[in-house]
Scaffold this motif. Structure first.
Motif, mmCIF file in Angstrom:
data_model
loop_
_atom_site.group_PDB
_atom_site.id
_atom_site.type_symbol
_atom_site.label_atom_id
_atom_site.label_comp_id
_atom_site.label_asym_id
_atom_site.label_seq_id
_atom_site.Cartn_x
_atom_site.Cartn_y
_atom_site.Cartn_z
ATOM 1 N N LEU A 11 59.548 41.791 53.435
ATOM 2 C CA LEU A 11 59.231 41.765 54.858
ATOM 3 C C LEU A 11 58.346 40.576 55.213
ATOM 4 N N ILE A 12 57.354 40.307 54.402
ATOM 5 C CA ILE A 12 56.388 39.245 54.671
ATOM 6 C C ILE A 12 56.674 38.061 53.759
ATOM 7 N N ASP A 13 56.783 36.878 54.335
ATOM 8 C CA ASP A 13 56.957 35.672 53.530
ATOM 9 C C ASP A 13 55.618 35.226 52.956
ATOM 10 N N HIS A 14 54.598 35.148 53.817
ATOM 11 C CA HIS A 14 53.254 34.814 53.341
ATOM 12 C C HIS A 14 52.229 35.193 54.411
ATOM 13 N N VAL A 15 51.003 35.292 53.973
ATOM 14 C CA VAL A 15 49.864 35.530 54.852
ATOM 15 C C VAL A 15 48.914 34.366 54.622
ATOM 16 N N GLN A 16 48.483 33.723 55.703
ATOM 17 C CA GLN A 16 47.544 32.618 55.587
ATOM 18 C C GLN A 16 46.217 32.997 56.218
ATOM 19 N N LEU A 17 45.153 32.726 55.506
ATOM 20 C CA LEU A 17 43.806 32.860 56.039
ATOM 21 C C LEU A 17 43.173 31.477 56.058
ATOM 22 N N VAL A 18 42.663 31.088 57.205
ATOM 23 C CA VAL A 18 41.894 29.850 57.323
ATOM 24 C C VAL A 18 40.435 30.274 57.328
ATOM 25 N N VAL A 19 39.647 29.717 56.410
ATOM 26 C CA VAL A 19 38.281 30.189 56.188
ATOM 27 C C VAL A 19 37.251 29.111 56.503
ATOM 28 N N ARG A 20 36.060 29.564 56.892
ATOM 29 C CA ARG A 20 34.945 28.650 57.213
ATOM 30 C C ARG A 20 34.379 27.976 55.965
ATOM 31 N N ASP A 21 34.028 28.784 54.990
ATOM 32 C CA ASP A 21 33.383 28.301 53.775
ATOM 33 C C ASP A 21 34.373 28.486 52.624
ATOM 34 N N PHE A 22 35.135 27.429 52.344
ATOM 35 C CA PHE A 22 36.189 27.524 51.340
ATOM 36 C C PHE A 22 35.638 27.901 49.970
ATOM 37 N N SER A 23 34.513 27.326 49.584
ATOM 38 C CA SER A 23 33.931 27.607 48.273
ATOM 39 C C SER A 23 33.584 29.092 48.134
ATOM 40 N N ALA A 24 32.937 29.666 49.144
ATOM 41 C CA ALA A 24 32.578 31.091 49.113
ATOM 42 C C ALA A 24 33.828 31.963 49.081
ATOM 43 N N SER A 25 34.832 31.599 49.868
ATOM 44 C CA SER A 25 36.070 32.388 49.890
ATOM 45 C C SER A 25 36.827 32.277 48.578
ATOM 46 N N HIS A 26 36.861 31.083 48.000
ATOM 47 C CA HIS A 26 37.541 30.912 46.711
ATOM 48 C C HIS A 26 36.864 31.762 45.646
ATOM 49 N N HIS A 27 35.530 31.752 45.640
ATOM 50 C CA HIS A 27 34.741 32.558 44.699
ATOM 51 C C HIS A 27 35.057 34.045 44.880
ATOM 52 N N PHE A 28 35.060 34.517 46.126
ATOM 53 C CA PHE A 28 35.335 35.919 46.453
ATOM 54 C C PHE A 28 36.758 36.314 46.049
ATOM 55 N N TYR A 29 37.754 35.574 46.512
ATOM 56 C CA TYR A 29 39.155 35.944 46.241
ATOM 57 C C TYR A 29 39.518 35.784 44.773
ATOM 58 N N ASN A 30 38.971 34.798 44.110
ATOM 59 C CA ASN A 30 39.226 34.659 42.676
ATOM 60 C C ASN A 30 38.777 35.923 41.938
ATOM 61 N N ALA A 31 37.612 36.452 42.300
ATOM 62 C CA ALA A 31 37.089 37.651 41.643
ATOM 63 C C ALA A 31 37.908 38.893 41.973
ATOM 64 N N ILE A 32 38.216 39.121 43.250
ATOM 65 C CA ILE A 32 38.940 40.363 43.576
ATOM 66 C C ILE A 32 40.381 40.305 43.085
ATOM 67 N N LEU A 33 41.006 39.136 43.152
ATOM 68 C CA LEU A 33 42.377 39.036 42.654
ATOM 69 C C LEU A 33 42.419 39.238 41.143
ATOM 70 N N ALA A 34 41.442 38.712 40.435
ATOM 71 C CA ALA A 34 41.368 38.942 38.987
ATOM 72 C C ALA A 34 41.213 40.430 38.688
ATOM 73 N N SER A 35 40.412 41.142 39.494
ATOM 74 C CA SER A 35 40.232 42.584 39.271
ATOM 75 C C SER A 35 41.521 43.362 39.499
ATOM 76 N N LEU A 36 42.424 42.801 40.306
ATOM 77 C CA LEU A 36 43.715 43.425 40.595
ATOM 78 C C LEU A 36 44.834 42.847 39.723
ATOM 79 N N GLU A 37 44.463 41.959 38.803
ATOM 80 C CA GLU A 37 45.391 41.297 37.891
ATOM 81 C C GLU A 37 46.455 40.490 38.625
#
Length: 139
Positions: A11-37
């Motif tokens: 149904l969904i091709d992709h979801v894009q998030l545009v973020v203010r602080d890329f470094s903080a978001s990369h740090h956050f998403y890297n951790a949660i995505l790793a926890s979800l494998e």
């Protein structure tokens, strides 16, 4: 940017998030995505990809995407718990601790706010709904 394998029939091709602080978001998403494998499959100056999630800095896109709710699938309750702890340890804010929700029997989820205030969820729907051919969700 690196090319991605295209999955037809979703149904969904992709979801894009545009973020203010890329470094903080990369740090956050890297951790949660790793926890979800879920691996980050590509990254570069101001962007990264993980499955159908595409996160970019405001240097690439001029305007923030606004507030969204993304729900990631978890394999089991422990994965939901790990997601929640990883999120809080990496810049996320509590928006609903892990627990059963009244959405339907077996719905176990946790909610956090990412660095831009997006509502990010990990959900395990329980064994009963995993084996069903279809799931009806009521809001």
């Amino acid at each position: 940017m690196a090319s991605q394998e295209v999955h037809r029939g979703r149904l969904i091709d992709h979801v894009q998030l545009v973020v203010r602080d890329f470094s903080a978001s990369h740090h956050f998403y890297n951790a949660i995505l790793a926890s979800l494998e879920v691996p980050i499959t590509a990254s570069g100056d101001g962007y990264f990809l993980a499955d159908e999630l595409f996160v970019t800095s405001m240097d690439i896109e001029a305007a923030l995407t606004g507030r969204h709710h993304l729900a990631f699938q978890a394999r089991d309750r422990a994965m939901v718990d790990n997601f929640y702890q990883a999120a809080l340890a990496h810049g996320g804010r509590d928006n609903g601790a892990p627990g059963e929700r009244a959405y339907h029997p077996g719905y176990y989820a946790a909610f956090v706010l990412d660095p831009d205030g997006n509502n990010i969820e990990a959900v395990y729907r329980g064994e009963a709904t995993r084996s069903a051919a279809s799931v009806v969700i009521s809001f």
